[in-house]
Design an enzyme around this catalytic site. Structure first.
Site, short mmCIF file in Angstrom:
data_model
loop_
_atom_site.label_atom_id
_atom_site.label_comp_id
_atom_site.label_asym_id
_atom_site.label_seq_id
_atom_site.Cartn_x
_atom_site.Cartn_y
_atom_site.Cartn_z
N PRO A 1 7.25 -8.72 14.95
CA PRO A 1 6.87 -7.40 13.88
C PRO A 1 8.28 -7.33 13.15
CG PRO A 1 6.30 -6.95 16.21
CD PRO A 1 6.97 -8.24 16.26
N ASP B 1 -6.96 0.01 2.52
CA ASP B 1 -7.75 -1.62 2.72
C ASP B 1 -9.38 -1.26 2.22
OD1 ASP B 1 -5.61 -2.76 3.24
OD2 ASP B 1 -5.64 -2.59 5.56
N ARG C 1 8.53 -8.64 6.59
CA ARG C 1 9.31 -7.64 5.88
C ARG C 1 10.76 -8.10 5.32
NH1 ARG C 1 6.63 -3.54 8.65
NH2 ARG C 1 8.31 -3.25 10.03
N ASP D 1 5.28 -0.61 12.81
CA ASP D 1 4.43 0.51 12.22
C ASP D 1 3.09 0.28 12.17
OD1 ASP D 1 3.46 2.52 10.41
OD2 ASP D 1 4.87 1.89 8.76
N PHE E 1 3.88 10.52 2.66
CA PHE E 1 3.23 9.63 1.67
C PHE E 1 3.65 8.23 1.77
CE2 PHE E 1 1.11 9.10 -2.66
CZ PHE E 1 -0.09 9.18 -2.14
N ASP F 1 9.34 -9.20 10.76
CA ASP F 1 9.90 -10.42 10.25
C ASP F 1 9.56 -10.93 8.88
OD1 ASP F 1 11.44 -11.05 12.41
OD2 ASP F 1 10.30 -12.80 13.01
N THR G 1 -4.99 8.44 10.15
CA THR G 1 -4.53 7.34 10.59
C THR G 1 -3.59 7.35 11.57
OG1 THR G 1 -3.31 7.23 8.42
CG2 THR G 1 -5.72 6.07 8.45
N SER H 1 0.88 -1.16 -0.09
CA SER H 1 -0.10 -0.08 -0.06
C SER H 1 0.97 1.34 0.01
CB SER H 1 -1.05 0.20 1.22
OG SER H 1 -0.20 -0.15 2.44
N HIS H 2 2.17 1.09 0.50
CA HIS H 2 3.16 2.01 0.45
C HIS H 2 4.20 2.03 -0.66
CE1 HIS H 2 1.28 2.99 4.15
NE2 HIS H 2 1.57 4.18 3.86
#
Lengths: 348, 348
Positions: free
Chosen positions: B313, B196, B317, B186, B129, B315, B168, B55-56
């Site tokens: 958290p 989403d 990635r 994150d 962004f 892992d 968000t 999404s980024h």
């Protein structure tokens, strides 16, 4: 000292804040704490009772006495303040309570935050048995932003896990605003507080889904299954779990304190206070913005109210505090009598 | 540059990380950013794509182009670094992107954290962004603990509210460990990411309860109702809402940036990047503990695994990153062709 609101035997009495502090102080001294420690713990406990944080108020007195009697915590410990860097203070609580250690480190911390714009206090070998908001609110009253993290004892499972690793691991935050009392919140990373589970078990109520797991790691809404070898779940799924993990890292790994799962009080029956660590970060907002910080927070507060939120974090506490200033703190006469006896005062 | 994995027309191609960075860099320069800005944004966007933060990643390229074309963001802005206190750095992004402002302030920030034990970077007038984890992970790779907060545009309602106030508002955290890649998370303070919701609306799926409200403030699981004048809910009820509020205070009030509800891009059709603020706190853990910090974090990691949690958290990635280093980043050939055209490269 008391002024029962009516003549019935079950009537609620009211006690002035300073009187409750004095009573608790006498109790703590009698239980073996140094007078300075007793004064800090008494004010902390009375503040929680006054502000409606009942689970950290008079409800905790038996726990304080039990843990002191067990020899697990040193009520006479003298914290050692270490000046380790321009914006970094360490305090070794030397197996004493966290609040006196925090008080010992605060003057140096304030000096550093004024000089540096941000500063940090890392407390280790400390027993935190109170609410966390009293540790941050005073900084906001002096114009600073404060964040604190404290870990406790293993009672929360990680995501997908069956054994508890994390404590309830609260995060507290405080910020000053132009038009009212500071914004302050203090929230556990667990779905519920341990005390809520005990009360539900006593009352035979079941808990909301997502509260905890039983001893096999299966989800349960039965408070007895959580207490009987089970554990709590983090709030908000994996995001709450990540925060619980972060609190272990900040409050224990970073301070030199113990992780929640390392707390071993088995040799001290009656021990109730987790010996872990605490981190406090204080920021001077005047170093930050071009515009006035407290006015900007006030703008945010206004918008939150406009959007339909009726109460800010902390507002309920402040309302109860104002009420207590007028009429005293409500207390059951039987409990007041019990506390007076513990303090060694003559009873009628 | 590409190596389709098989000969079918729909086959997935793979592109090396450095090639993707170069391609994106050319696209951003062509869209009007300074070469230095383009290099930073390209690396950020390619890293997200590589690590599975889709999404980024490349998904955002049209948004970058649209917002640059609208004149809402200045792709050539030169951030101004202000040394305001011993542990406090401010950066005025001057209506540019946040990541170049962060990069500009980082050398001074690192100098300060080494000297003081903790330091803070406050960025304002900045457009963020991208994902937030790329902003904290590099500090953990240098042995520091880092926390960052960024607000965005109003799309999340406060508790009991019917109008959106918060963005968000993600929080990112990074800490080094002895036995592996840093622990990095994150996570948004909202129940879901905006992306989403858009994807669910497109696919005609309904959302889990607790995701959002419709334009009247009533709870809904219909993504279209959320997008059509409704809003997202915070994750985890009032606790997530308190974190969203805290992020507004830290990322906007404290930095001098705009609140999420103050973002007004109505005069710039095509604008997509919220102009707000960002706060970064970096701590030197070696100032803190008697025991080695990275070894202590490793002890925690071991216990989390023992308790049954399979992945830390970050892992996922790291696994995708390793895979990309071996075989390249998967990309649809049509998308690659489109990007090459945008970069001005000759197409076949």
């Amino acid at each position: 000292m008391t002024s029962p609101s009516n003549s019935s035997r079950e009537a609620i009495a009211h006690i002035a804040f300073d009187d409750l502090v004095a009573l608790l102080e006498a109790i703590f001294v009698k239980a073996g704490t140094a007078p300075g420690v007793a004064a800090i713990l008494a004010r902390n406990c009375a503040s929680a009772e006054r502000d409606g944080s009942k689970s950290h108020g008079l409800f905790r007195v038996p726990g304080y006495l039990s843990t002191l009697a067990s020899g697990w915590v040193d009520g006479k410990a003298e914290p050692v303040v270490e000046d380790v860097a321009a914006a970094f203070v360490r305090v070794d609580a030397r197996n004493g309570f966290a609040q006196p250690a925090l008080a010992a480190g605060t003057p140096l911390l304030l000096e550093k935050v004024k000089a540096c714009g941000i500063a940090l206090l890392a407390v280790r070998q400390s027993h935190h048995f109170g609410a966390l908001w009293p540790d941050v609110e005073p900084f906001a009253r002096q114009g600073f932003v404060a964040l604190s993290f404290v870990n406790s004892f293993a009672c929360v499972v990680p995501i997908g896990g069956s054994k508890p690793v994390y404590g309830t691991n609260p995060i507290a935050f405080a910020a000053p605003r132009a038009g009212g009392d500071p914004i302050v919140f203090d929230q556990a990373a667990s779905a519920l507080a341990n005390g809520d589970v005990r009360i539900a078990a006593r009352e035979g109520r079941s808990l909301p889904p997502g509260s905890g797991v039983d001893r096999t790691g299966a989800p349960t809404t039965d408070p007895k299954a959580i207490l009987d070898g089970g554990a709590l779940l983090p709030f908000g799924g994996y995001k709450g779990a990540a925060l619980a993990m972060m609190v272990e890292i900040l409050a224990a790994a970073l301070t030199g304190g113990q992780f929640s799962f390392e707390v071993d009080w088995s040799a001290h029956p009656g021990a109730e206070t987790p010996k872990t660590g605490q981190l406090l970060i204080v920021i001077d907002p005047d170093a930050g913005a071009g515009r006035s910080f407290v006015d900007r927070v006030e703008t945010l507060v206004g918008r939150i109210a406009d959007a339909g939120q009726e109460r800010l974090p902390g507002d309920r506490r402040y309302a109860l505090r104002r009420r207590a200033a007028e009429i005293g703190i409500p207390i059951a006469p039987a409990l007041l009598k019990e506390l007076s006896a513990l303090a060694g005062a003559p009873t009628d």
